[in-house]
Design a protein around this motif. Structure first.
Motif, mmCIF file in Angstrom:
data_model
loop_
_atom_site.group_PDB
_atom_site.id
_atom_site.type_symbol
_atom_site.label_atom_id
_atom_site.label_comp_id
_atom_site.label_asym_id
_atom_site.label_seq_id
_atom_site.Cartn_x
_atom_site.Cartn_y
_atom_site.Cartn_z
ATOM 1 N N TYR A 195 0.829 -1.202 0.000
ATOM 2 C CA TYR A 195 0.000 0.000 0.000
ATOM 3 C C TYR A 195 0.871 1.262 0.000
ATOM 4 N N MET A 196 1.916 1.275 0.816
ATOM 5 C CA MET A 196 2.811 2.437 0.861
ATOM 6 C C MET A 196 3.478 2.674 -0.493
ATOM 7 N N THR A 197 3.908 1.587 -1.136
ATOM 8 C CA THR A 197 4.561 1.713 -2.440
ATOM 9 C C THR A 197 3.606 2.259 -3.496
ATOM 10 N N LEU A 202 1.335 6.516 -7.079
ATOM 11 C CA LEU A 202 0.130 7.158 -7.610
ATOM 12 C C LEU A 202 -0.002 8.612 -7.172
ATOM 13 N N ARG A 203 0.662 8.967 -6.080
ATOM 14 C CA ARG A 203 0.612 10.363 -5.649
ATOM 15 C C ARG A 203 1.233 11.289 -6.690
ATOM 16 N N VAL A 209 -4.908 6.224 -3.346
ATOM 17 C CA VAL A 209 -5.317 4.819 -3.239
ATOM 18 C C VAL A 209 -6.499 4.701 -2.280
ATOM 19 N N GLU A 210 -7.577 4.089 -2.765
ATOM 20 C CA GLU A 210 -8.765 3.900 -1.938
ATOM 21 C C GLU A 210 -8.837 2.512 -1.324
ATOM 22 N N ARG A 239 4.179 -3.581 -14.443
ATOM 23 C CA ARG A 239 2.756 -3.321 -14.695
ATOM 24 C C ARG A 239 2.326 -1.960 -14.177
ATOM 25 N N MET A 240 2.910 -1.524 -13.058
ATOM 26 C CA MET A 240 2.605 -0.181 -12.566
ATOM 27 C C MET A 240 3.184 0.886 -13.494
ATOM 28 N N GLN A 241 4.331 0.615 -14.081
ATOM 29 C CA GLN A 241 4.880 1.548 -15.067
ATOM 30 C C GLN A 241 3.968 1.643 -16.283
ATOM 31 N N ARG A 242 3.426 0.512 -16.686
ATOM 32 C CA ARG A 242 2.492 0.502 -17.813
ATOM 33 C C ARG A 242 1.224 1.297 -17.473
#
Length: 288
Positions: A195-197, A202-203, A209-210, A239-242
């Motif tokens: 969650y922290m990552t 996303l910030r 993040v909800e 995948r987060m980079q995508r």
């Protein structure tokens, strides 16, 4: 024998007698000095013994007085506890409630207060992160607390701190503004780290993040601005980079039309779009 020879002879005899007398007198003088030194040593020894005897006498008198007054002195020193002071920055804990829990310790006396017992009672509360307890003579006990800070809701019923510690939900307080985390039991710290990552990544896009979820099979997903995003089991960084590139280049201006996003494809992304019908009902339409 003429007169001069007689005088010389007479003087010589007197000199010899004088020398013999001096030789006889020297041992007497030495004996006298030795006797004086011995008398002096005996006097000093006697004085030392008297001084030691006096010291023991005084010490015994003082010790006896202390032994007689010890119960009174202990009674004066070991006073009943008059107050247990609880301090800290209270946001979720109630100070009055905590002091009521420590009320039994007010019945103790200063030397017999169980500081470890006080600490254990407070540490049993999951909302207390750290406790410091000390006695302040003559009749006070100070307790300093540090509260746990909930970072997210856990399994919809409890809360969780930044280090993955599960906190019991507190009555009368709503934590609906906190994100929702869910994972199998024993993986609290793992999902908190994830969650922290995600929050940090996303910030940078202006997203909050909800929710974050981890299934027993190891599938990760999260939710931002009402949209569920499937990450899958592995290659989470790629995948987060995508997702970042897709959001920045195409989805940011059309986010209200996005129903869900699936990043579990090796080389692509599946986006389910919301298709409004003429009646205004919301339907999802998949697209890549």
């Amino acid at each position: 024998m003429d007169a001069r020879r007689y005088l010389r002879h007479s003087n010589r005899d007197e000199l010899r007698k004088s020398l013999r007398a001096d030789k006889n007198a020297a041992p007497k003088k030495q004996n006298s000095r030795r006797e004086q030194e011995e008398r002096k040593q005996r006097f000093l020894l006697w004085g030392h013994r008297v001084a030691v005897a006096l010291k023991f006498l005084v010490a015994g008198t003082v010790l006896g007085g202390l032994m007689l007054s010890l119960p009174v002195l202990r009674e004066w020193l070991d006073r009943p506890v008059a107050k247990v002071e609880v301090s800290g920055n209270f946001r979720y804990l109630n100070q009055d409630t905590l002091q009521e829990e420590l009320e039994p310790y007010l019945r103790e006396r200063f030397f017999s207060v169980d500081l470890r017992g006080i600490q254990q009672v407070l540490e049993d509360d999951s909302w207390i992160a750290n406790v410091r307890v000390k006695k302040i003579w003559p009749d006070r006990v100070e307790v300093a607390l540090e509260e746990e800070v909930p970072v997210a809701r856990w399994q919809e019923k409890e809360l969780i701190s930044a280090d993955g510690k599960v906190l019991r939900s507190r009555q009368g307080r709503s934590f609906s503004e906190l994100p929702l985390l869910g994972a199998p039991e024993g993986r609290e710290q793992e999902i908190m780290q994830q969650y922290m990552t995600l929050s940090q990544q996303l910030r940078l896009l202006g997203l909050r993040v909800e929710a974050v979820s981890l299934t027993p099979s190891g599938n990760w997903s999260f939710r931002v601005k009402g949209v569920a995003v499937q990450l899958g089991v592995d290659e989470l960084i790629e995948r987060m980079q995508r997702f970042t590139q897709l959001y920045y280049n195409r989805l940011q201006t059309r986010w209200a039309e996005v129903g869900s996003i699936d990043l579990r494809y090796r080389d692509g992304v599946a986006v389910a779009w919301i298709q409004k019908s003429a009646q205004g009902s919301g339907q999802k339409n998949s697209g890549g």
